[in-house]
Design a protein around this motif. Structure first.
Motif, PDB file in Angstrom:
ATOM      1  N   ARG A  35       0.885  -1.273  -0.005  1.00  0.00           N
ATOM      2  CA  ARG A  35       0.013   0.088  -0.178  1.00  0.00           C
ATOM      3  C   ARG A  35       0.820   1.338   0.126  1.00  0.00           C
ATOM      4  O   ARG A  35       0.602   2.401  -0.739  1.00  0.00           O
ATOM      5  CB  ARG A  35      -1.039  -0.003   1.043  1.00  0.00           C
ATOM      6  N   LEU A  93      -5.106   4.167  -0.201  1.00  0.00           N
ATOM      7  CA  LEU A  93      -4.214   2.977   0.141  1.00  0.00           C
ATOM      8  C   LEU A  93      -3.603   3.245   1.314  1.00  0.00           C
ATOM      9  O   LEU A  93      -3.396   2.188   2.171  1.00  0.00           O
ATOM     10  CB  LEU A  93      -3.306   2.965  -0.938  1.00  0.00           C
ATOM     11  N   GLY A 144      -5.752   2.221   3.803  1.00  0.00           N
ATOM     12  CA  GLY A 144      -6.317   1.046   3.752  1.00  0.00           C
ATOM     13  C   GLY A 144      -7.968   0.901   3.696  1.00  0.00           C
ATOM     14  O   GLY A 144      -8.501   0.128   4.408  1.00  0.00           O
ATOM     15  N   THR A 201      -9.412  -0.353  -0.485  1.00  0.00           N
ATOM     16  CA  THR A 201      -8.375  -0.854  -0.843  1.00  0.00           C
ATOM     17  C   THR A 201      -8.231  -1.537  -2.288  1.00  0.00           C
ATOM     18  O   THR A 201      -7.621  -1.228  -3.150  1.00  0.00           O
ATOM     19  CB  THR A 201      -7.451  -1.716  -0.004  1.00  0.00           C
ATOM     20  N   LEU A 259      -2.638  -6.221  -3.731  1.00  0.00           N
ATOM     21  CA  LEU A 259      -3.690  -5.680  -2.910  1.00  0.00           C
ATOM     22  C   LEU A 259      -5.170  -5.931  -3.348  1.00  0.00           C
ATOM     23  O   LEU A 259      -6.131  -6.292  -2.456  1.00  0.00           O
ATOM     24  CB  LEU A 259      -3.477  -4.368  -3.024  1.00  0.00           C
ATOM     25  N   ALA A 319      -6.429  -5.155   1.951  1.00  0.00           N
ATOM     26  CA  ALA A 319      -5.659  -3.992   2.698  1.00  0.00           C
ATOM     27  C   ALA A 319      -4.685  -4.753   3.730  1.00  0.00           C
ATOM     28  O   ALA A 319      -3.812  -4.101   4.203  1.00  0.00           O
ATOM     29  CB  ALA A 319      -6.221  -2.995   3.274  1.00  0.00           C
ATOM     30  N   SER A 327      -5.798  -2.012   8.650  1.00  0.00           N
ATOM     31  CA  SER A 327      -6.174  -1.170   7.847  1.00  0.00           C
ATOM     32  C   SER A 327      -7.663  -0.530   8.109  1.00  0.00           C
ATOM     33  O   SER A 327      -8.219  -1.329   9.020  1.00  0.00           O
ATOM     34  CB  SER A 327      -6.400  -1.833   6.662  1.00  0.00           C
ATOM     35  N   ASP A 353     -10.237  -0.929   6.055  1.00  0.00           N
ATOM     36  CA  ASP A 353     -11.091  -1.761   5.462  1.00  0.00           C
ATOM     37  C   ASP A 353     -11.325  -2.899   6.562  1.00  0.00           C
ATOM     38  O   ASP A 353     -12.450  -3.153   6.905  1.00  0.00           O
ATOM     39  CB  ASP A 353     -10.393  -2.144   4.453  1.00  0.00           C
TER      40      ASP A 353
END
Length: 163
Positions: free
Chosen positions: A46, A104, A107, A110, A146, A151, A155, A157
């Protein structure tokens, strides 16, 4: 049919030192394979891809986010993308290269961000700089990772329950 003698069989089997060495290497590989690499690889991928595209985006703007005349000229005279006006392409690339790297790093979204940057990389490869495939390949691999794996555990996410 005659069977080979014990002496000829020992010549075919690995020596005990080689077996010990192979066993040792396999133990190391097993230990490395058991490590939670998503904790390392996902954030590294990332950050690496965010840096590449963020820096590219910074070359297209004056000040904070004002798309420069040089960027529009670059899209008109060097990149020459078919079916897209240079002004639109310059703005879209500049904004994407600022927004997607931030996502990114956080996260957040992602997989979407990685796929969008992978698409951008494919356009650059096919339509702009086909001879730069080694560079584009080094971008594509972490972006594919990714998109495929997400992620990672560290992250937004994951904090939001997106795996």
């Amino acid at each position: 049919m005659t069977l080979p003698s014990n002496s000829s069989l020992s010549a075919l089997s690995p020596a005990p030192d080689r077996q010990r060495w192979r066993r040792h290497l396999n133990d190391i590989a097993d230990r490395l394979g058991a490590l939670p690499m998503d904790r390392v690889l996902a954030p590294a991928a990332r950050l690496a891809m965010a840096a590449v595209f963020w820096l590219s985006g910074r070359t297209k703007v004056d000040g904070w986010i004002s798309v420069s005349d040089n960027a529009v000229t670059l899209f008109a005279e060097e990149y020459k993308l078919p079916f897209v006006a240079p002004e639109l392409a310059a703005h879209a690339a500049a904004y994407a290269e600022h927004l997607l790297p931030v996502l990114l790093v956080l996260g957040l979204f992602t997989r979407f961000s990685a796929l969008a940057l992978l698409g951008m990389t494919a356009v650059i490869q096919v339509l702009v700089y086909p001879q730069a495939w080694p560079t584009h390949l080094t971008w594509a691999v972490p972006l594919m990772y990714l998109a495929w794996r997400g992620a990672g555990p560290v992250s937004l996410d994951r904090a939001l329950g997106v795996h």
